[in-house]
Design an enzyme around this catalytic site. Structure first.
Site, short mmCIF file in Angstrom:
data_model
loop_
_atom_site.label_atom_id
_atom_site.label_comp_id
_atom_site.label_asym_id
_atom_site.label_seq_id
_atom_site.Cartn_x
_atom_site.Cartn_y
_atom_site.Cartn_z
N GLY A 187 -35.34 -10.38 8.34
CA GLY A 187 -35.40 -11.53 7.42
C GLY A 187 -34.00 -12.04 7.10
O GLY A 187 -33.11 -11.23 6.82
N ARG B 207 -37.44 -11.21 14.97
CA ARG B 207 -38.03 -9.86 14.94
C ARG B 207 -38.37 -9.54 16.39
O ARG B 207 -39.29 -10.11 16.96
CB ARG B 207 -39.25 -9.83 14.03
CG ARG B 207 -38.85 -10.07 12.57
CD ARG B 207 -39.84 -9.48 11.60
NE ARG B 207 -39.16 -9.12 10.35
CZ ARG B 207 -39.06 -9.92 9.27
NH1 ARG B 207 -39.58 -11.10 9.28
NH2 ARG B 207 -38.43 -9.51 8.20
N ASP C 282 -33.69 -2.66 6.67
CA ASP C 282 -34.11 -1.34 7.10
C ASP C 282 -34.40 -1.25 8.62
O ASP C 282 -33.90 -0.35 9.31
CB ASP C 282 -35.38 -1.05 6.27
CG ASP C 282 -35.94 0.28 6.54
OD1 ASP C 282 -35.17 1.23 6.48
OD2 ASP C 282 -37.16 0.37 6.81
N THR D 6 -30.25 -8.72 2.99
CA THR D 6 -31.65 -8.98 2.65
C THR D 6 -31.70 -9.42 1.20
O THR D 6 -30.97 -8.88 0.36
CB THR D 6 -32.54 -7.73 2.85
OG1 THR D 6 -33.74 -7.87 2.08
CG2 THR D 6 -31.88 -6.44 2.40
N ASP E 59 -34.07 -8.93 -0.81
CA ASP E 59 -34.93 -8.06 -1.63
C ASP E 59 -34.21 -6.98 -2.41
O ASP E 59 -34.77 -6.40 -3.34
CB ASP E 59 -35.98 -7.38 -0.73
CG ASP E 59 -36.95 -8.37 -0.12
OD1 ASP E 59 -36.93 -9.54 -0.52
OD2 ASP E 59 -37.72 -7.97 0.77
N ASP F 126 -33.65 -4.03 -1.43
CA ASP F 126 -34.49 -2.84 -1.30
C ASP F 126 -33.84 -1.74 -0.46
O ASP F 126 -34.53 -0.93 0.16
CB ASP F 126 -35.86 -3.23 -0.71
CG ASP F 126 -35.74 -3.92 0.64
OD1 ASP F 126 -34.60 -4.23 1.05
OD2 ASP F 126 -36.76 -4.14 1.30
N ARG G 33 -40.37 -7.87 -1.05
CA ARG G 33 -41.33 -6.98 -0.36
C ARG G 33 -41.27 -5.55 -0.92
O ARG G 33 -40.36 -4.81 -0.63
CB ARG G 33 -40.94 -6.97 1.12
CG ARG G 33 -42.04 -6.68 2.07
CD ARG G 33 -41.55 -6.79 3.50
NE ARG G 33 -40.13 -6.45 3.66
CZ ARG G 33 -39.55 -6.17 4.83
NH1 ARG G 33 -40.25 -6.18 5.91
NH2 ARG G 33 -38.26 -5.89 4.90
P1 ADP Z 1 -35.30 -5.89 8.52
O1 ADP Z 1 -34.07 -5.52 9.26
O2 ADP Z 1 -35.10 -7.08 7.61
O3 ADP Z 1 -35.95 -4.70 7.85
P2 ADP Z 1 -37.32 -5.76 10.64
O4 ADP Z 1 -38.00 -4.55 10.08
O5 ADP Z 1 -38.16 -6.85 11.17
O6 ADP Z 1 -36.35 -6.46 9.57
O7 ADP Z 1 -36.35 -5.25 11.80
C1 ADP Z 1 -35.50 -6.15 12.46
C2 ADP Z 1 -35.40 -5.80 13.92
O8 ADP Z 1 -34.81 -4.51 14.07
C3 ADP Z 1 -36.73 -5.67 14.66
O9 ADP Z 1 -37.23 -6.90 15.07
C4 ADP Z 1 -36.34 -4.83 15.85
O10 ADP Z 1 -35.68 -5.61 16.84
C5 ADP Z 1 -35.32 -3.87 15.24
N1 ADP Z 1 -36.00 -2.62 14.88
C6 ADP Z 1 -36.85 -2.41 13.85
N2 ADP Z 1 -37.32 -1.15 13.84
C7 ADP Z 1 -36.77 -0.54 14.90
C8 ADP Z 1 -36.86 0.78 15.45
N3 ADP Z 1 -37.64 1.72 14.92
N4 ADP Z 1 -36.12 1.04 16.56
C9 ADP Z 1 -35.34 0.09 17.11
N5 ADP Z 1 -35.22 -1.15 16.65
C10 ADP Z 1 -35.91 -1.48 15.55
#
Ligand code: ADP
Length: 366
Positions: A15, A76, A107, A129, A131, A133, A175
């Protein structure tokens, strides 16, 4: 300083949040000041897989500090979680001779950063982010701007609530985290906040609104965190219907607190970053590059009591799980008893902070 760094990559992922551009600019300028080239990777980890990137010269990042969103775009990218996607991403980095990466996001982005670090590409995470969080840091990039935007929107709503003696139930982003909702409720002079961290007494809240209306109060703002999912609209209807019935029973129109529901949603994610967010983004961007150049990896840059510090990404992630109560067996094994003790203390402090701040807000709302 490790001499091996000739080129680094920087990306924004997950995000988006206001201040991400300021962080990218700081990363680029700090690296360039040390004679290290910088590649901006488009669309988060997707750009790594599909080789979509741009060289970030000093001019390329000029005039970006004021901009909301992220000029490197975000995505994502599920493919990156698969072995094949990861392999392609590493190949791209090798082809461009990128020796290290700064990943700005939340995260999920940090999980990707850990995967890269484990495969020999030193990676440092920066928390971007709205949030707030990420438990390891007091503030994330974009949090302050998001709250400022909520404040501006709700101040406007409050004006019209006052004119018509109405209530607005306002749902804000966050979130699973009530940080935005609680802080903005205080700053907007809301009558109540509903957040996932503290139990909400619905009956007492409606009784308070009725009591205050009897005393002549005209504007009622209730801020609800999206973390309390599916609740806001129903609660708005409830305030509306209960007070309407009361007005009918008492034959007193003035007791009807007409209540509207508003979801601010993604409005809060955009806009020019505040001074605090630009400063935080700049300090974190500079530190991330300095850590890479010092030979460090798999860290997240944090702000603690006004200081920029770093913690291991694994530490940050376990801390978040501990906070959310989603720890799994064995997750604490790699940490020393002192570290685990420190984590427990931080969690307790955060929970207590929410409780104390919430009761303070309730005491002064009226
Ligand atoms: P945020 O970083 O805001 O928490 P996401 O959870 O959508 O957002 O994660 C962002 C991107 O990070 C994902 O689209 C993916 O490319 C990568 N990612 C997320 N989880 C994993 C994971 N377990 N292993 C490797 N890459 C990951």
């Amino acid at each position: 300083m490790a001499a091996k760094f000739r080129k680094i990559g920087v990306l924004t992922s997950g995000g988006d949040s206001p201040g991400m551009n300021a962080a990218v600019r700081a990363v680029a300028r700090e690296a360039l000041s040390h004679g290290v080239e910088v590649m901006g990777i488009y669309g988060g980890y997707r750009g790594m897989i599909y080789d979509e990137m741009i060289e970030l010269t000093s001019r390329e990042v000029s005039n970006k500090i004021t901009l909301g969103g992220t000029f490197l775009y975000s995505d994502r990218c599920l493919e990156f979680k698969e072995e094949e996607g990861m392999r392609k991403a590493i190949e791209t980095l090798k082809r461009h001779e990128i020796d290290g990466v700064v990943a700005i996001g939340g995260d999920g982005t940090f999980r990707g950063a850990t995967d890269l670090s484990a495969r020999g590409i030193p990676t440092i995470g920066i928390p971007g982010t709205i949030d707030n969080d990420i438990t390891a840091t007091d503030n994330t990039i974009g949090f302050d701007t998001a709250m400022q935007t909520v404040l501006e929107c709700v101040d406007r709503l409050r004006d019209t609530c006052e004119s018509h003696a109405r209530c607005n139930v306002v749902e804000v982003m966050g979130r699973g985290a009530g940080d935005i909702a609680l802080n903005t409720a205080i700053a907007c002079g809301a009558v109540a906040a509903i957040i996932p961290e503290v139990e909400f007494d619905e009956k007492a809240c409606i009784e308070r609104i009725i009591k205050l209306r009897r005393e002549g109060k005209r504007n009622f703002i209730v801020i609800v965190s999206e973390g309390v999912s599916g609740y806001s609209e129903d609660f708005a209807k409830k305030i509306n219907n209960i007070t309407k019935e009361l007005a009918e029973n008492e034959n007193n129109d003035r007791m009807w607190v007409e209540t509207k529901f508003v979801r601010l949603a993604h409005v809060v994610r955009g806009g020019s970053p505040t001074l605090s967010d630009r400063l935080l983004a700049t300090k974190m961007g500079v530190r991330a590059v300095d850590e890479l150049l010092a030979g460090n990896s798999d860290l997240v840059v944090c702000e603690k009591a006004g200081e920029i510090v770093t913690v291991e990404i694994a530490y940050s992630q376990v801390l978040d799980r501990m906070y959310k109560g989603t720890l799994k067996d064995g997750m604490l094994d790699r940490f020393s008893p002192e570290q685990v003790e420190e984590m427990r203390r931080l969690i307790e402090e955060k929970k207590q902070y929410f409780k104390d701040t919430y009761t303070m807000m309730e005491r002064i709302s009226g």
